[in-house]
Design a protein around this motif. Structure first.
Motif, PDB file in Angstrom:
ATOM      1  N   HIS A 124      -3.338  -3.246 -11.626  1.00  0.00           N
ATOM      2  CA  HIS A 124      -2.614  -3.433 -10.239  1.00  0.00           C
ATOM      3  C   HIS A 124      -2.619  -1.834  -9.375  1.00  0.00           C
ATOM      4  N   GLY A 172      -5.233  -4.142  -4.705  1.00  0.00           N
ATOM      5  CA  GLY A 172      -4.433  -4.519  -3.719  1.00  0.00           C
ATOM      6  C   GLY A 172      -5.643  -4.673  -2.272  1.00  0.00           C
ATOM      7  N   TYR A 232       7.294  -0.355  13.279  1.00  0.00           N
ATOM      8  CA  TYR A 232       6.458   1.282  13.103  1.00  0.00           C
ATOM      9  C   TYR A 232       5.833   1.959  14.214  1.00  0.00           C
TER      10      TYR A 232
HETATM   11  N1  LLP Z   1      -0.776  -6.462  -1.671  1.00  0.00           N
HETATM   12  C1  LLP Z   1       0.370  -5.652  -1.715  1.00  0.00           C
HETATM   13  C2  LLP Z   1       0.539  -5.434  -3.227  1.00  0.00           C
HETATM   14  C3  LLP Z   1       0.864  -5.199  -0.337  1.00  0.00           C
HETATM   15  O1  LLP Z   1       2.191  -4.962  -0.941  1.00  0.00           O
HETATM   16  C4  LLP Z   1      -0.026  -5.912   0.984  1.00  0.00           C
HETATM   17  C5  LLP Z   1       0.823  -5.448   1.947  1.00  0.00           C
HETATM   18  C6  LLP Z   1      -0.962  -6.100   0.696  1.00  0.00           C
HETATM   19  C7  LLP Z   1      -2.013  -6.443  -0.639  1.00  0.00           C
HETATM   20  C8  LLP Z   1      -1.549  -5.973   2.142  1.00  0.00           C
HETATM   21  O2  LLP Z   1      -1.544  -5.444   2.897  1.00  0.00           O
HETATM   22  P1  LLP Z   1      -2.514  -5.345   4.189  1.00  0.00           P
HETATM   23  O3  LLP Z   1      -4.337  -5.671   4.124  1.00  0.00           O
HETATM   24  O4  LLP Z   1      -2.078  -6.475   4.599  1.00  0.00           O
HETATM   25  O5  LLP Z   1      -2.486  -4.091   4.779  1.00  0.00           O
HETATM   26  N2  LLP Z   1       5.012  -5.046   7.710  1.00  0.00           N
HETATM   27  C9  LLP Z   1       4.201  -3.713   7.846  1.00  0.00           C
HETATM   28  C10 LLP Z   1       2.443  -3.913   6.844  1.00  0.00           C
HETATM   29  C11 LLP Z   1       3.331  -4.302   5.215  1.00  0.00           C
HETATM   30  C12 LLP Z   1       2.561  -4.032   4.070  1.00  0.00           C
HETATM   31  C13 LLP Z   1       3.508  -4.654   3.533  1.00  0.00           C
HETATM   32  N3  LLP Z   1       2.531  -4.243   2.198  1.00  0.00           N
HETATM   33  C14 LLP Z   1       3.011  -4.152   9.598  1.00  0.00           C
HETATM   34  O6  LLP Z   1       3.282  -4.973  10.206  1.00  0.00           O
HETATM   35  O7  LLP Z   1       2.144  -3.163   9.450  1.00  0.00           O
END
Ligand code: LLP
Length: 426
Positions: free
Chosen positions: A198, A238, A323
């Motif tokens: 992962h 991810g 951010y």
């Molecule tokens: N998988 C893992 C292990 C993660 O830590 C995350 C997000 C995702 C998947 C999903 O990522 P996405 O597809 O949503 O980019 N609060 C921040 C974003 C933090 C993301 C943390 N991890 C914001 O508002 O931009």
């Protein structure tokens, strides 16, 4: 009726979502109010899945773990990436099958590990210490848990530093030069079976090349793991695909992402004679543009800047403060009027950083107007708080012109429900 996007339009001067008048929603449910378009969530999921027909899509529950959202995604065939006991609890009761859940986390408690064992979900392990703890706990339970290791691939995507997670210095995962040793160790340990690998390199990534770099590095490790005679059932790359928060922003589509990942993944798997399942964990892409936050205007004030004070602040949408994130703002009851003024839209929280939007050209705003903050479906409500003693707001779900309340507005009772007054202070 004119259109802003597939699910947002303007009718009789009012912003609509899923065909429903947002000004009426604000009247009926009050502001602040999160409004989610179900069809948009489903469509985003299908677009993503369509680009990766052979992969499993594990929705990142942290983006928005409202039970209705999880249920909708379960009905679309999604699995879930969960990052805590609470997200696991929500995913399970919403009907995501346990064998399609990966429990992630860089600092899980023993009780979270126990919960994962009991629920029979897979666990992504972040350190050797965690591996040993899980092995001991599963032995006590008489079960064997399927695991992956979270690899830190040392990839540096061009995103906000707070949401880049795969840098060598990031707190997540095991360095990709050390991880082979972890697989060797896990192979010999009772109670755990290494079946996956992962990584997650970060979020709001708007160029696909870091994903390609990550998959190349991951497949290098897969090659070495395969030589250890470990039969890998899955490779989980991810989430992280960015979305266009600004109209002029160009972001890659899931198809572009597939173009950056699949050739390497497929070819290298084939060369190794293995066929692991590809897993992806999108959060933002699935729910980000599905929701708006309706917020009422309390005051307007001209000082050094032209301020509009609204009833939602960083308590309900922390992304701009945390951010410097950009979210488009529309005056919901004047949606097609000329944008003649420049405003800072500020929340009611006692922090100078409580700014929802800076220097925005908008129609003349007066107290009583309703503003809509767009693209707040991911990391909006899920990062909310009760700071300053403010109750969290309600959430409604729109489907085929119908409105369902999916979270009631908190009241003062909810706010203090878990507090206890020591008897000596009574
Ligand atoms: N998988 C893992 C292990 C993660 O830590 C995350 C997000 C995702 C998947 C999903 O990522 P996405 O597809 O949503 O980019 N609060 C921040 C974003 C933090 C993301 C943390 N991890 C914001 O508002 O931009």
């Amino acid at each position: 009726m004119s259109r802003i996007s597939d699910h947002l339009g303007i009718q009789n001067r009012h912003l609509t979502i899923g065909g429903v008048d947002t000004v009426l929603l604000a009247h009926e449910y009050g502001t602040p109010l999160y409004v989610i378009d179900e069809d948009r969530v489903r469509r985003n999921f299908r677009t993503f899945k369509g680009a990766f027909p052979d992969a499993d899509i594990y929705y990142a529950a942290k983006a928005n773990w409202n039970l209705a959202i999880l249920r909708i995604l379960a009905s679309e065939g999604a699995g879930a990436d969960v990052f805590s006991d609470g997200e696991l609890y929500a995913a399970l009761i919403a009907g995501i099958p346990p064998d399609r859940i990966l429990f992630n986390g860089n600092s899980k408690t023993l009780s979270e590990l126990k919960m994962a064992i009991d629920a029979e979900v897979r666990v992504s392990i972040d350190s050797l210490q965690e591996l040993y703890a899980l092995s001991n706990l599963s032995l006590e339970s008489g079960k064997t848990v399927e695991i992956a290791f979270r690899v830190n691939p040392d990839v540096s995507p061009d995103t906000h530093p707070k949401i880049a997670t795969g840098l060598a210095t990031s707190k997540f995962g095991i360095g990709y030069t050390d991880v082979l040793e972890a697989y060797n160790e896990a192979k010999e340990l009772p109670g755990v079976r290494p079946v996956g690998i992962h990584c997650h390199i970060g979020s709001q990534i708007t160029d696909v090349s870091p994903f390609n770099e990550a998959v190349e590095k991951m497949m290098d490790i897969v090659e070495q793991i395969t030589r250890l005679s470990i039969d890998l059932k899955f490779v989980d790359l991810g989430g992280g695909l960015g979305i266009p928060y600004q109209k002029e922003m160009e972001t890659p589509s899931p198809r572009d992402l597939a173009g950056a990942i699949l050739p390497t993944f497929n070819e290298r798997s084939k060369n190794l004679g293995i066929s692991p399942k590809l897993i992806l964990e999108p959060g933002r892409y699935i729910v980000g543009d599905s929701s708006i936050l309706l917020t009422g205007v309390n005051t307007t004030k001209r000082s050094a800047k032209n301020f509009v004070g609204v009833d939602a602040g960083l308590n309900l949408l922390i992304r701009p403060a945390m951010y410097d994130a950009y979210h488009e703002v529309v005056v919901a009851n004047k949606a097609d009027l000329d944008r003649a003024e420049t405003y800072d839209i500020v929340g009611p929280i006692c922090e100078s950083g409580d700014i929802i939007a800076k220097d925005r050209k908008l129609p003349l705003i007066e107290p009583g107007d309703t503003l809509a903050v767009l693209d707040v479906g991911a990391y909006g409500f899920s990062m909310s708080s009760q700071y300053n003693g403010r109750c969290r707001c309600a959430e409604v779900l729109i489907c085929d012109g119908r409105v369902d309340l999916i979270r009631r507005r908190e009241d003062y009772g909810d706010m203090i429900a878990k507090q206890a007054m020591p008897a000596r202070l009574l």
